[in-house]
Design an enzyme around this catalytic site. Sequence first.
Site, PDB file in Angstrom:
ATOM      1  N   ASP A 268       0.813  -1.224   0.000  1.00 43.89           N
ATOM      2  CA  ASP A 268       0.000   0.000   0.000  1.00 43.89           C
ATOM      3  C   ASP A 268       0.844   1.271   0.000  1.00 43.89           C
ATOM      4  O   ASP A 268       0.435   2.307   0.534  1.00 43.89           O
ATOM      5  CB  ASP A 268      -0.952   0.038   1.225  1.00 43.89           C
ATOM      6  CG  ASP A 268      -1.789  -1.213   1.334  1.00 43.89           C
ATOM      7  OD1 ASP A 268      -2.256  -1.678   0.293  1.00 43.89           O
ATOM      8  OD2 ASP A 268      -1.962  -1.721   2.459  1.00 43.89           O
ATOM      9  N   GLU A 269       2.021   1.211  -0.593  1.00 39.53           N
ATOM     10  CA  GLU A 269       2.915   2.380  -0.586  1.00 39.53           C
ATOM     11  C   GLU A 269       2.534   3.403  -1.655  1.00 39.53           C
ATOM     12  O   GLU A 269       3.073   4.520  -1.665  1.00 39.53           O
ATOM     13  CB  GLU A 269       4.375   1.956  -0.828  1.00 39.53           C
ATOM     14  CG  GLU A 269       4.951   0.975   0.184  1.00 39.53           C
ATOM     15  CD  GLU A 269       4.768  -0.466  -0.247  1.00 39.53           C
ATOM     16  OE1 GLU A 269       4.015  -0.717  -1.205  1.00 39.53           O
ATOM     17  OE2 GLU A 269       5.372  -1.347   0.379  1.00 39.53           O
TER      18      GLU A 269
ATOM     19  N   LYS B 196       2.331   2.258  -5.113  1.00 40.51           N
ATOM     20  CA  LYS B 196       3.039   1.797  -6.325  1.00 40.51           C
ATOM     21  C   LYS B 196       2.222   2.062  -7.583  1.00 40.51           C
ATOM     22  O   LYS B 196       2.773   2.382  -8.629  1.00 40.51           O
ATOM     23  CB  LYS B 196       3.320   0.285  -6.235  1.00 40.51           C
ATOM     24  CG  LYS B 196       4.250  -0.093  -5.112  1.00 40.51           C
ATOM     25  CD  LYS B 196       4.410  -1.593  -5.011  1.00 40.51           C
ATOM     26  CE  LYS B 196       3.200  -2.321  -4.483  1.00 40.51           C
ATOM     27  NZ  LYS B 196       2.827  -2.048  -3.099  1.00 40.51           N
TER      28      LYS B 196
ATOM     29  N   LYS C 192       0.273   4.510  -8.408  1.00 41.11           N
ATOM     30  CA  LYS C 192       0.451   5.867  -8.929  1.00 41.11           C
ATOM     31  C   LYS C 192       1.803   5.998  -9.638  1.00 41.11           C
ATOM     32  O   LYS C 192       1.903   6.574 -10.718  1.00 41.11           O
ATOM     33  CB  LYS C 192       0.354   6.878  -7.774  1.00 41.11           C
ATOM     34  CG  LYS C 192       0.684   8.278  -8.243  1.00 41.11           C
ATOM     35  CD  LYS C 192       0.636   9.336  -7.158  1.00 41.11           C
ATOM     36  CE  LYS C 192       1.337  10.579  -7.706  1.00 41.11           C
ATOM     37  NZ  LYS C 192       1.187  11.759  -6.901  1.00 41.11           N
TER      38      LYS C 192
ATOM     39  N   ALA D 193      -3.509  -7.932  -4.101  1.00 37.37           N
ATOM     40  CA  ALA D 193      -2.998  -6.581  -4.349  1.00 37.37           C
ATOM     41  C   ALA D 193      -4.157  -5.621  -4.618  1.00 37.37           C
ATOM     42  O   ALA D 193      -5.198  -6.026  -5.120  1.00 37.37           O
ATOM     43  CB  ALA D 193      -2.065  -6.600  -5.551  1.00 37.37           C
ATOM     44  N   GLY D 194      -3.947  -4.376  -4.274  1.00 37.80           N
ATOM     45  CA  GLY D 194      -4.934  -3.362  -4.587  1.00 37.80           C
ATOM     46  C   GLY D 194      -4.193  -2.109  -4.984  1.00 37.80           C
ATOM     47  O   GLY D 194      -3.618  -1.443  -4.140  1.00 37.80           O
ATOM     48  N   HIS D 195      -4.133  -1.844  -6.277  1.00 36.10           N
ATOM     49  CA  HIS D 195      -3.393  -0.676  -6.742  1.00 36.10           C
ATOM     50  C   HIS D 195      -4.379   0.399  -7.194  1.00 36.10           C
ATOM     51  O   HIS D 195      -5.238   0.136  -8.021  1.00 36.10           O
ATOM     52  CB  HIS D 195      -2.452  -1.072  -7.895  1.00 36.10           C
ATOM     53  CG  HIS D 195      -1.339  -1.968  -7.415  1.00 36.10           C
ATOM     54  ND1 HIS D 195      -0.483  -2.610  -8.264  1.00 36.10           N
ATOM     55  CD2 HIS D 195      -0.943  -2.308  -6.176  1.00 36.10           C
ATOM     56  CE1 HIS D 195       0.391  -3.303  -7.553  1.00 36.10           C
ATOM     57  NE2 HIS D 195       0.126  -3.146  -6.285  1.00 36.10           N
ATOM     58  N   THR D 196      -4.224   1.570  -6.606  1.00 33.81           N
ATOM     59  CA  THR D 196      -5.155   2.644  -6.946  1.00 33.81           C
ATOM     60  C   THR D 196      -4.469   3.650  -7.855  1.00 33.81           C
ATOM     61  O   THR D 196      -3.363   4.099  -7.572  1.00 33.81           O
ATOM     62  CB  THR D 196      -5.628   3.356  -5.651  1.00 33.81           C
ATOM     63  OG1 THR D 196      -6.063   2.349  -4.747  1.00 33.81           O
ATOM     64  CG2 THR D 196      -6.754   4.317  -5.928  1.00 33.81           C
TER      65      THR D 196
ATOM     66  N   ARG E 261       3.100 -29.133  -5.967  1.00 38.23           N
ATOM     67  CA  ARG E 261       2.877 -29.645  -7.327  1.00 38.23           C
ATOM     68  C   ARG E 261       1.485 -30.242  -7.500  1.00 38.23           C
ATOM     69  O   ARG E 261       1.292 -31.258  -8.129  1.00 38.23           O
ATOM     70  CB  ARG E 261       3.989 -30.635  -7.716  1.00 38.23           C
ATOM     71  CG  ARG E 261       5.321 -29.889  -7.859  1.00 38.23           C
ATOM     72  CD  ARG E 261       6.502 -30.702  -7.552  1.00 38.23           C
ATOM     73  NE  ARG E 261       6.532 -31.068  -6.151  1.00 38.23           N
ATOM     74  CZ  ARG E 261       7.423 -31.872  -5.600  1.00 38.23           C
ATOM     75  NH1 ARG E 261       8.348 -32.409  -6.354  1.00 38.23           N
ATOM     76  NH2 ARG E 261       7.399 -32.148  -4.320  1.00 38.23           N
TER      77      ARG E 261
ATOM     78  N   GLN F 277       2.332  -5.905  -3.155  1.00 39.94           N
ATOM     79  CA  GLN F 277       2.650  -5.969  -1.718  1.00 39.94           C
ATOM     80  C   GLN F 277       3.971  -5.218  -1.459  1.00 39.94           C
ATOM     81  O   GLN F 277       4.278  -4.309  -2.197  1.00 39.94           O
ATOM     82  CB  GLN F 277       2.718  -7.412  -1.213  1.00 39.94           C
ATOM     83  CG  GLN F 277       1.359  -8.122  -1.181  1.00 39.94           C
ATOM     84  CD  GLN F 277       0.942  -8.684  -2.520  1.00 39.94           C
ATOM     85  OE1 GLN F 277       1.705  -9.347  -3.182  1.00 39.94           O
ATOM     86  NE2 GLN F 277      -0.281  -8.448  -2.909  1.00 39.94           N
TER      87      GLN F 277
ATOM     88  N   THR G 206      -7.619  -1.121  -0.138  1.00 36.96           N
ATOM     89  CA  THR G 206      -8.239  -1.095  -1.464  1.00 36.96           C
ATOM     90  C   THR G 206      -8.951  -2.420  -1.737  1.00 36.96           C
ATOM     91  O   THR G 206      -9.986  -2.464  -2.386  1.00 36.96           O
ATOM     92  CB  THR G 206      -7.145  -0.918  -2.543  1.00 36.96           C
ATOM     93  OG1 THR G 206      -6.269   0.111  -2.139  1.00 36.96           O
ATOM     94  CG2 THR G 206      -7.718  -0.578  -3.896  1.00 36.96           C
TER      95      THR G 206
ATOM     96  N   THR H 294      -9.778  -4.923   0.763  1.00 45.03           N
ATOM     97  CA  THR H 294     -10.682  -5.427   1.801  1.00 45.03           C
ATOM     98  C   THR H 294     -11.428  -4.323   2.556  1.00 45.03           C
ATOM     99  O   THR H 294     -12.339  -4.619   3.321  1.00 45.03           O
ATOM    100  CB  THR H 294      -9.877  -6.229   2.845  1.00 45.03           C
ATOM    101  OG1 THR H 294      -8.859  -5.371   3.360  1.00 45.03           O
ATOM    102  CG2 THR H 294      -9.226  -7.460   2.233  1.00 45.03           C
ATOM    103  N   GLY H 295     -11.024  -3.066   2.353  1.00 50.07           N
ATOM    104  CA  GLY H 295     -11.674  -1.951   3.052  1.00 50.07           C
ATOM    105  C   GLY H 295     -11.290  -1.856   4.530  1.00 50.07           C
ATOM    106  O   GLY H 295     -11.799  -1.011   5.261  1.00 50.07           O
TER     107      GLY H 295
HETATM  108  P1  IMP Z   1      -2.419 -12.682   1.800  1.00 49.67           P
HETATM  109  O1  IMP Z   1      -1.451 -12.135   0.808  1.00 49.67           O
HETATM  110  O2  IMP Z   1      -3.870 -12.426   1.426  1.00 49.67           O
HETATM  111  O3  IMP Z   1      -2.165 -14.116   2.134  1.00 49.67           O
HETATM  112  O4  IMP Z   1      -2.223 -11.869   3.181  1.00 49.67           O
HETATM  113  C1  IMP Z   1      -1.039 -11.984   3.945  1.00 49.67           C
HETATM  114  C2  IMP Z   1      -0.667 -10.636   4.547  1.00 49.67           C
HETATM  115  O5  IMP Z   1      -0.297  -9.749   3.505  1.00 49.67           O
HETATM  116  C3  IMP Z   1      -1.803  -9.946   5.296  1.00 49.67           C
HETATM  117  O6  IMP Z   1      -1.244  -9.199   6.363  1.00 49.67           O
HETATM  118  C4  IMP Z   1      -2.375  -8.992   4.266  1.00 49.67           C
HETATM  119  O7  IMP Z   1      -3.028  -7.892   4.862  1.00 49.67           O
HETATM  120  C5  IMP Z   1      -1.099  -8.569   3.568  1.00 49.67           C
HETATM  121  N1  IMP Z   1      -1.329  -8.115   2.191  1.00 49.67           N
HETATM  122  C6  IMP Z   1      -1.549  -8.877   1.105  1.00 49.67           C
HETATM  123  N2  IMP Z   1      -1.682  -8.108   0.004  1.00 49.67           N
HETATM  124  C7  IMP Z   1      -1.518  -6.848   0.406  1.00 49.67           C
HETATM  125  C8  IMP Z   1      -1.489  -5.592  -0.284  1.00 49.67           C
HETATM  126  O8  IMP Z   1      -1.635  -5.499  -1.509  1.00 49.67           O
HETATM  127  N3  IMP Z   1      -1.273  -4.504   0.489  1.00 49.67           N
HETATM  128  C9  IMP Z   1      -1.051  -4.574   1.829  1.00 49.67           C
HETATM  129  N4  IMP Z   1      -1.059  -5.712   2.513  1.00 49.67           N
HETATM  130  C10 IMP Z   1      -1.284  -6.845   1.813  1.00 49.67           C
END
Ligand code: IMP
Length: 441
Positions: free
Chosen positions: A15-16, A18, A20, A41-44, A145, A226, A301, A303-304
Amino acid sequence: MTTENLAVVGAQWGDEGKGKVVDLLAPNFSIVARFQGGPNAGHTVVFDGDSHALHHIPSGIFHEGVKSVVGPGALVDPIKILEEIRGLAAQGVPVKDRLRLSDRIHVIMPYHRTLDGAFEARLKDAAIGTTKRGIGPAYSAKMQRRGIRLGDLEHSGDVREILERVLACGLREELELLGEEVFDPEDMARLTAEWWEQLAPYCCNTTALLHEAIAEKKPILFEGAQGSLLDVDHGSFPFVTSSSTVAGGIPAGLGIPPKAVGTVVGVVKAYLTRVGAGPFPTEDHGAIGDRLRDVGHEFGTTTGRPRRCGFFDAVAARYAVRLNGLDALAITKFDVLGGLDKVKIAVSYDVDGERLDYPPSRLASYERLVPVFEEHEGWESSCREFRRMEDLPKAARAYIDRVCELSECSVGLLGVGPDRRETIVPRGSVLEGFGCPATGQ
Ligand code: IMP
């Protein structure tokens, strides 16, 4: 257009910002490639006043002439990516022309999502706080596998056979033990055939596509998801994601030589956030944490969920600089710090009187860990209107200089607001070589 390759990776807990940074740079590249992660991932990306959330699809998708590639090291959830494709197509984005998915990407099956949720529920207080998108179970299946790859979906008979084997190898008992429904392999294979019909136009040998681009010196932008502190090997295990988020994951995840990676930029927020459970030395449970969350709109982004917030951690940043071999930092959301009386930076950790300059590997150490903070004068302005470092308030510049000094890295870009235009690229930034001229000159 530039001729060299560039990687943009997260250097904190995700969530840094990236999205943008990649969106800003993408027009100068012919390919934007994702090498790990999936719909967690959630990229805004914000432009023309609208906010666009991406999960699977690289942030280059909005640019004409740029191919968006998702490589073998990533994961794909057919249901989720089809939703994302439909959403983009409805906005007029020609996704079919621009998106390419590797035939080797492992598929997140519905039972992976079920398992993710069931494991988390059973862990109770010790839960990781995953996004429940099936990431851990799908990567586990790949390593065991027992996974299904996107290209496998072309032959539903093969898929049925894999599913039967997977059920016979313990998945049936696992689902039953967890009180979850066991699927019928025939029905599941039929569902995957429907996915294939819609996803086939996007599926190809992305490894060959990237090799060709490298041979023709077409520039590639590698987009991390991430962050480095969530890396499965180097992060705060077990509170991590299940992939290699660091720059070392790029060649492995895409099937390209390490030498092809080129310059690496790490994205950091001017402060720090974390979503989900796990160690966070500089977390602020008081008014500062609340203020950063409110002003920075720190809600996930994907999970809210409200993000945990705190001051900048230079120990963690320096670790990320070394893990990735960062050539520059892209510091985002600098505007959020404006208006604070004092700002702090963690310069080291103290555990039982011992000074640590690296994040500890043992979780128990974090319980006794006290961050050693340095305090700096704050500044009034949000800095959103500035386009040159020289114009920033003196205290703001001093803060950035100190962040760079402690992190052992220079600043290549400073984000002062959510829009593409609200960005400072300083003179001499490595990004100038990637079609991003110094701003405000
Ligand atoms: P998972 O990737 O859904 O298995 O979650 C493992 C950990 O990574 C949890 O703490 C999530 O909140 C975190 N996480 C996964 N994807 C993201 C992301 O895109 N941004 C921030 N945290 C993330």
